[in-house]
Enzyme design. Structure first.
Site, PDB file in Angstrom:
ATOM      1  N   LYS A 259     -21.125  27.288 -15.430  1.00  0.00           N
ATOM      2  CA  LYS A 259     -20.250  28.448 -15.631  1.00  0.00           C
ATOM      3  C   LYS A 259     -19.656  28.788 -14.272  1.00  0.00           C
ATOM      4  O   LYS A 259     -20.233  28.463 -13.232  1.00  0.00           O
ATOM      5  CB  LYS A 259     -21.055  29.640 -16.171  1.00  0.00           C
ATOM      6  CG  LYS A 259     -20.212  30.678 -16.860  1.00  0.00           C
ATOM      7  CD  LYS A 259     -19.904  30.317 -18.303  1.00  0.00           C
ATOM      8  CE  LYS A 259     -18.955  31.290 -18.940  1.00  0.00           C
ATOM      9  NZ  LYS A 259     -18.781  31.029 -20.385  1.00  0.00           N
TER      10      LYS A 259
ATOM     11  N   ASP B  96     -12.678  31.423 -20.388  1.00  0.00           N
ATOM     12  CA  ASP B  96     -13.620  32.428 -20.883  1.00  0.00           C
ATOM     13  C   ASP B  96     -12.864  33.749 -20.746  1.00  0.00           C
ATOM     14  O   ASP B  96     -11.626  33.743 -20.660  1.00  0.00           O
ATOM     15  CB  ASP B  96     -14.928  32.408 -20.057  1.00  0.00           C
ATOM     16  CG  ASP B  96     -16.019  33.294 -20.651  1.00  0.00           C
ATOM     17  OD1 ASP B  96     -16.463  33.019 -21.767  1.00  0.00           O
ATOM     18  OD2 ASP B  96     -16.418  34.290 -20.007  1.00  0.00           O
TER      19      ASP B  96
HETATM   20  P1  NDP Z   1     -10.816  38.501 -27.400  1.00  0.00           P
HETATM   21  O1  NDP Z   1     -10.577  39.122 -26.088  1.00  0.00           O
HETATM   22  O2  NDP Z   1      -9.774  37.639 -28.031  1.00  0.00           O
HETATM   23  O3  NDP Z   1     -11.166  39.632 -28.482  1.00  0.00           O
HETATM   24  C1  NDP Z   1     -12.147  40.587 -28.306  1.00  0.00           C
HETATM   25  C2  NDP Z   1     -11.964  41.614 -29.415  1.00  0.00           C
HETATM   26  O4  NDP Z   1     -13.037  42.520 -29.424  1.00  0.00           O
HETATM   27  C3  NDP Z   1     -10.700  42.439 -29.241  1.00  0.00           C
HETATM   28  O5  NDP Z   1     -10.192  42.721 -30.523  1.00  0.00           O
HETATM   29  C4  NDP Z   1     -11.235  43.720 -28.592  1.00  0.00           C
HETATM   30  O6  NDP Z   1     -10.417  44.854 -28.816  1.00  0.00           O
HETATM   31  C5  NDP Z   1     -12.518  43.862 -29.349  1.00  0.00           C
HETATM   32  N1  NDP Z   1     -13.496  44.709 -28.700  1.00  0.00           N
HETATM   33  C6  NDP Z   1     -13.853  44.769 -27.401  1.00  0.00           C
HETATM   34  N2  NDP Z   1     -14.830  45.666 -27.229  1.00  0.00           N
HETATM   35  C7  NDP Z   1     -15.086  46.186 -28.451  1.00  0.00           C
HETATM   36  C8  NDP Z   1     -15.993  47.136 -28.945  1.00  0.00           C
HETATM   37  N3  NDP Z   1     -16.847  47.762 -28.139  1.00  0.00           N
HETATM   38  N4  NDP Z   1     -15.989  47.394 -30.283  1.00  0.00           N
HETATM   39  C9  NDP Z   1     -15.134  46.774 -31.114  1.00  0.00           C
HETATM   40  N5  NDP Z   1     -14.243  45.874 -30.702  1.00  0.00           N
HETATM   41  C10 NDP Z   1     -14.234  45.583 -29.396  1.00  0.00           C
HETATM   42  O7  NDP Z   1     -12.187  37.701 -27.257  1.00  0.00           O
HETATM   43  P2  NDP Z   1     -12.755  36.519 -28.136  1.00  0.00           P
HETATM   44  O8  NDP Z   1     -12.513  36.782 -29.573  1.00  0.00           O
HETATM   45  O9  NDP Z   1     -12.323  35.232 -27.549  1.00  0.00           O
HETATM   46  O10 NDP Z   1     -14.298  36.641 -27.800  1.00  0.00           O
HETATM   47  C11 NDP Z   1     -15.131  37.607 -28.428  1.00  0.00           C
HETATM   48  C12 NDP Z   1     -16.564  37.306 -28.044  1.00  0.00           C
HETATM   49  O11 NDP Z   1     -16.900  35.982 -28.410  1.00  0.00           O
HETATM   50  C13 NDP Z   1     -16.882  37.411 -26.541  1.00  0.00           C
HETATM   51  O12 NDP Z   1     -18.233  37.809 -26.441  1.00  0.00           O
HETATM   52  C14 NDP Z   1     -16.767  35.959 -26.071  1.00  0.00           C
HETATM   53  O13 NDP Z   1     -17.504  35.712 -24.895  1.00  0.00           O
HETATM   54  C15 NDP Z   1     -17.362  35.245 -27.268  1.00  0.00           C
HETATM   55  N6  NDP Z   1     -17.007  33.842 -27.408  1.00  0.00           N
HETATM   56  C16 NDP Z   1     -15.698  33.449 -27.550  1.00  0.00           C
HETATM   57  C17 NDP Z   1     -15.387  32.120 -27.720  1.00  0.00           C
HETATM   58  C18 NDP Z   1     -14.001  31.676 -27.968  1.00  0.00           C
HETATM   59  O14 NDP Z   1     -13.816  30.462 -28.215  1.00  0.00           O
HETATM   60  N7  NDP Z   1     -13.005  32.542 -27.964  1.00  0.00           N
HETATM   61  C19 NDP Z   1     -16.446  31.073 -27.679  1.00  0.00           C
HETATM   62  C20 NDP Z   1     -17.794  31.595 -27.586  1.00  0.00           C
HETATM   63  C21 NDP Z   1     -18.031  32.934 -27.423  1.00  0.00           C
HETATM   64  P3  NDP Z   1      -9.236  45.289 -27.803  1.00  0.00           P
HETATM   65  O15 NDP Z   1      -8.055  44.496 -28.249  1.00  0.00           O
HETATM   66  O16 NDP Z   1      -9.125  46.738 -28.054  1.00  0.00           O
HETATM   67  O17 NDP Z   1      -9.701  44.948 -26.406  1.00  0.00           O
END
Ligand code: NDP
Length: 448
Positions: A129, A169
């Site tokens: 990482k 990430d």
């Molecule tokens: P994004 O940044 O695309 O999306 C995150 C989403 O979560 C946004 O809609 C954000 O809202 C929302 N959010 C943030 N904080 C909160 C909260 N407290 N309550 C509710 N909603 C919230 O990220 P990803 O979808 O890519 O990733 C999400 C998770 O998955 C992370 O933990 C990431 O590390 C993990 N992950 C992702 C991978 C990938 O391939 N994308 C692979 C493996 C793990 P807002 O728009 O308001 O910020």
């Protein structure tokens, strides 16, 4: 923190003494070592070969200065990291995170976790990482490009398609990967698959965008099938509305589930007729708007401000796909009270340890993120294979392989849990199955 095995406890105590400030890293190590008690008790070769002492120490940890010039001509300095944790089963592989709260402890924790996640994918990838305490939010396009180039000026000497293959990430998406890749190519005078998550016109893989969300639903389906259940006809909550959540919603809907609630960091929507993932894509991917605007497209839906309340909605299965620690002990208790039958983690570590305790003690199905969200890195592994072959596979080919990999991951976790006397404990099974492959390869390769 006391681990119920003298060897594991000794290694953990020594690690805590040496790195007392690395809270996140120590927590992650404690979680894995706790699951390994029956493994080291049934086979003393792990202790004889010093496997636990070696597996908790990164093979290489690089910290470097990143100097760049902002739009006002002012010199800025950030810290860059690349933690090459373990290369026993393949080249180092893991994302880069650009965010102001990045520290050595956070990157070590993520690199440690990545080692086991990558091992579970069945693909030949070691764990790593990296990242920086630079936050792209609020920076201009030019500043982001200059930062990425400055970051790569140092990173390039540590990576390579057979050495270490970083990916994105938090804070590192397609745009940043493009700038990093361009600078690597210039410095190394070499076009190779040295980063994954690339654009489709320069070596990226089809289905990478969908991989984590689709993979999560393939994993959940395999787990539910084993329990005599199915997503078909069930009601589901998916938190978040980012990459993972959107494609989880699409696949859950395609598999016959009704997604009744989704959220962003401001609040959540409830649509008892089933959320239309195409509307969510339009709002989040095209308009880049707030989820509250869903009610403008679907007037029968309801918007509620604040995020935690999403877990008070009745559902059969919960899929936390937003962020870390989003399911607290109280939320887990509410899910149990409402008759939820399973929690499948899409985000990284979205449930607190206390919440996991409540979920497991009440007999709900539970899948840990390191297993159920491994679809993203699995397709990154497939991107490496396509780059090495100089080929691009079709969406269907990649999606089929992803499905097969997620089903294999589930069965590897379930089998390991059963073999070590914890049937149904997929959290322990994931730690054990991920560990065994890496540890056995380390033993074969001698003390290096
Ligand atoms: P994004 O940044 O695309 O999306 C995150 C989403 O979560 C946004 O809609 C954000 O809202 C929302 N959010 C943030 N904080 C909160 C909260 N407290 N309550 C509710 N909603 C919230 O990220 P990803 O979808 O890519 O990733 C999400 C998770 O998955 C992370 O933990 C990431 O590390 C993990 N992950 C992702 C991978 C990938 O391939 N994308 C692979 C493996 C793990 P807002 O728009 O308001 O910020």
């Amino acid at each position: 923190m006391e681990i119920r095995n003298e060897y594991l406890n000794r290694v953990y105590t020594d690690l805590s003494r040496r790195y007392p400030e690395q809270k996140e890293f120590l927590e992650a190590v404690a979680e894995v070592l706790t699951s390994l008690v029956p493994v080291v008790e049934s086979d003393d070769s792990y202790e004889k070969n010093g496997i636990i002492e070696r597996i908790v120490e990164p093979e290489r940890a690089v910290s470097f200065r990143v100097s760049w010039v902002d739009d006002q001509g002012k010199v800025r300095v950030n810290t860059g990291y690349r933690i090459q944790f373990n290369s026993a089963i393949g080249p180092y592989k893991g994302g880069l995170r650009f965010r102001d709260n990045v520290t050595l402890s956070v990157i070590k924790f993520l690199g440690f976790e990545q080692t086991f996640k990558n091992s579970l994918t069945t693909l030949p990838m070691g764990g790593a990482k990296g990242g920086s305490d630079f936050d792209p939010k609020g920076k201009s396009e030019g500043e982001i490009m200059r930062f990425c180039q400055a970051f790569m000026n140092e990173l390039y000497r540590h990576i390579g398609p057979d050495t270490d293959v970083p990916a994105g990430d938090i804070g590192v998406g397609g745009r940043e990967i493009g700038y990093l890749f361009g600078q690597y190519k210039k410095l190394a005078n070499n076009w190779s698959g040295v980063l994954t998550g690339k654009g489709l016109s320069y070596g990226g893989s089809l289905a990478r965008t969908e991989a984590t969300g689709f993979g999560l639903m393939y994993f959940a389906s395999a787990m539910l099938k084993d329990a005599g259940k199915s997503l078909k006809g069930s009601t589901v909550i998916i938190s978040g509305s980012g990459n993972v959540a959107i494609y989880s919603c699409q696949k859950a809907t395609e598999l016959g589930a009704k997604v009744v609630a989704m959220s962003d960091s401001n609040g959540y929507i409830i649509d008892s007729n089933g959320i239309d993932y195409k509307v969510i894509k339009e709002i989040k991917e095209v308009k880049r708007d707030r989820i509250s605007t869903y009610v403008n497209y679907v007037p029968s839906a309801k918007y509620v401000a604040g995020c935690e309340g999403i877990w008070t909605i009745k559902c059969d299965y919960a899929f936390p796909c937003a962020t870390q620690n989003e399911i607290s002990k109280e939320s887990a208790e509410t899910l149990v009270k409402n008759g939820t039958k399973g929690v499948f983690e899409g985000a990284n570590m979205p449930s607190t340890p206390e919440a996991i305790d409540v979920i497991k003690k009440n007999g709900l199905l539970f899948s840990p993120s390191k297993a159920s969200n491994a679809g993203g890195v699995a397709v990154s592994g497939l991107e490496m294979s396509q780059n090495a072959e100089r080929l691009s596979w079709s969406f269907e080919q990649v999606d089929d392989m992803l499905k097969g990999i997620m089903e294999k991951i589930y069965h590897a976790c379930a089998d390991a849990a059963e073999k070590y006397g914890m049937p149904g404990d997929i959290q322990a099974g994931a730690n054990i199955a991920g560990f065994l492959k890496v540890a056995n390869a380390m033993i074969s390769q001698g003390i290096v």
